[in-house]
Design an enzyme around this catalytic site. Structure first.
Site, PDB file in Angstrom:
ATOM      1  N   ASN A 189       0.804  -1.219   0.000  1.00 31.61           N
ATOM      2  CA  ASN A 189       0.000   0.000   0.000  1.00 31.61           C
ATOM      3  C   ASN A 189       0.840   1.274   0.000  1.00 31.61           C
ATOM      4  O   ASN A 189       0.424   2.289  -0.535  1.00 31.61           O
ATOM      5  CB  ASN A 189      -0.959   0.003   1.197  1.00 31.61           C
ATOM      6  N   THR A 196     -26.394 -10.971   9.538  1.00 29.39           N
ATOM      7  CA  THR A 196     -27.270 -10.635   8.406  1.00 29.39           C
ATOM      8  C   THR A 196     -26.509  -9.766   7.402  1.00 29.39           C
ATOM      9  O   THR A 196     -25.853  -8.797   7.780  1.00 29.39           O
ATOM     10  CB  THR A 196     -28.529  -9.905   8.919  1.00 29.39           C
ATOM     11  N   CYS A 214       5.426  11.796  12.365  1.00 29.39           N
ATOM     12  CA  CYS A 214       6.195  12.851  13.018  1.00 29.39           C
ATOM     13  C   CYS A 214       5.529  13.184  14.354  1.00 29.39           C
ATOM     14  O   CYS A 214       4.386  13.636  14.380  1.00 29.39           O
ATOM     15  CB  CYS A 214       6.212  14.076  12.108  1.00 29.39           C
TER      16      CYS A 214
END
Ligand SMILES: Cc1ncc(COP(=O)(O)O)c(C=O)c1O
Length: 374
Positions: free
Chosen positions: A151, A237, A322
């Site tokens: 990613n 569900t 940071c």
């Protein structure tokens, strides 16, 4: 302020036709898909249709696809579920040091439960050498879990070769395809995997929906225990509107796989940054084996968060955290051994279907000025 969105690896906007596919199930249709009456049947039909659409994108059959709440659930399902059903065969898992936390953290959890996990390293481009996996295979290895593409830097792994190693060792193979689905082919037969997961919000569907491919014949313990939804493999569900949206998104994704326009814009951005900044703009990730939409750049001697802070119109991600003025490389850049002067300045730009040439040119101008002024 007109925002330039370059963070499609984080989340994509919901496609208008995905929204349209969802709307009936938030409006006229509201029954429970498990009900056999007139209000339930259309819901079941919508789930069935979406399953066909997702299975089509995987090159799988419909009984091999279950819906999940996203990529994290799917990874937990595979990694934890398989330890239940293969406990007698072994307690060793192989993964990599650059996986998403959705894989790393279930593995860390299992280590606390007495499992052994090997985290194979990567080279400076983020690529795993399949031989490094061969070297770690043991008689008690039960699962190899390697992401299809990363990613942060977009490096694409050679999953077909790694699956072959798994098959030869009688080991199950999982790939987290959250970042590849819809960007490059994710055909489970070609990849040779036993499990593959996707996340809807990387695919122009909403957050909170995903899918997991489970190769036919593989017995895996469910993560959710409850009623017999999803053929007893994922209780709860079904969120029909979300599922209908994911189905439509999968269908759309198949039609975009050959579209080279995002890659051209990505390369335009890269060229513009290098033209403006020279070797102060360092490419992170593999030069070729990389997601077509992803450009991770380390702005040498800068802090990524400060560069983006100076360009508030640009939405992108930094590769270093940071805190209190102290930068820290991401685990991925650390595993790639990217030097701190480059890693602290890392910014990931990820483009998508709505990115325009004008946006890229504006972004280049702003970024070059921000880095030069830093
Ligand atoms: C590679 C990868 N795997 C898994 C996930 C998690 O997916 P989700 O947010 O749907 O749980 C992400 C999301 O960032 C990802 O990029």
């Amino acid at each position: 302020m007109s925002v330039i969105y370059l963070d499609y690896n984080a989340s994509t906007p919901v496609d208008s036709s995905v929204r349209e596919a969802m709307l009936p199930y938030l409006d006229d249709y509201f029954g429970n898909p498990s009900s056999s009456h007139a209000k339930g049947k259309p819901m079941r039909q919508a789930v069935d249709k979406a399953r066909e659409q997702v299975a089509g994108l995987f090159g799988a059959s419909t009984e091999e696809v279950i819906f999940t709440s996203g990529g994290t659930e799917a990874s937990n399902h595979v990694i934890k579920g398989i330890t239940c059903t293969r406990r007698e065969q072994g307690r060793h898992i192989i993964t990599s040091s650059i996986e998403h936390p959705a894989v790393i953290n279930p593995c860390k959890y299992l280590e606390k439960e007495g499992y052994e996990v090997t985290y194979v390293g990567v080279d400076s481009t983020g690529l795993i050498d399949p031989q490094a996996i061969v070297d770690e295979v043991r008689p008690d290895t039960i699962l190899i879990s390697i992401m299809h593409a990363n990613n942060e830097v977009g490096t694409i792994q050679n999953i077909a070769d790694i699956s072959e190693i798994a098959r030869e060792g009688g080991i199950l193979m999982y790939t987290d395809a959250a970042q590849t689905c819809g960007k490059i082919p994710t055909n489970v037969q070609e990849l040779g995997v036993d499990f593959l997961s996707i996340a809807g919000h990387k695919l122009y569907a909403p957050n909170g929906i995903g899918a997991l491919y489970i190769r036919k014949g593989i017995n895996i313990e469910p993560l959710h225990h409850g009623a017999g939804h999803e053929s007893g493999r994922r209780a709860g569900t079904e969120p029909v509107a979300m599922i209908a949206g994911l189905g439509r998104a999968a269908e759309l994704a198949a039609g975009h796989l050959d579209d080279s326009s995002v890659k051209e814009l990505r390369d335009r951005l890269h060229k513009g940054l290098v033209d403006g900044l020279g070797d102060q703009a360092v490419l992170l990730g593999h030069p070729e084996l990389r997601l077509p939409n992803t450009l991770a750049i380390g702005f040498r001697n800068c802090i990524g968060g400060q560069v983006l802070g100076a360009c508030p119109e640009i939405c992108a991600s930094t590769g270093a955290a940071c805190h209190s003025g102290q930068a820290k490389r991401s685990a991925v850049l650390e595993a790639m051994d990217v030097s701190e002067d480059v890693a602290f300045g890392a910014v990931r730009f990820s483009l998508g279907r709505h990115t325009t040439e004008q946006e890229i040119d504006r972004a280049i101008g702003m970024l070059v000025s921000a880095v030069q002024a830093a």
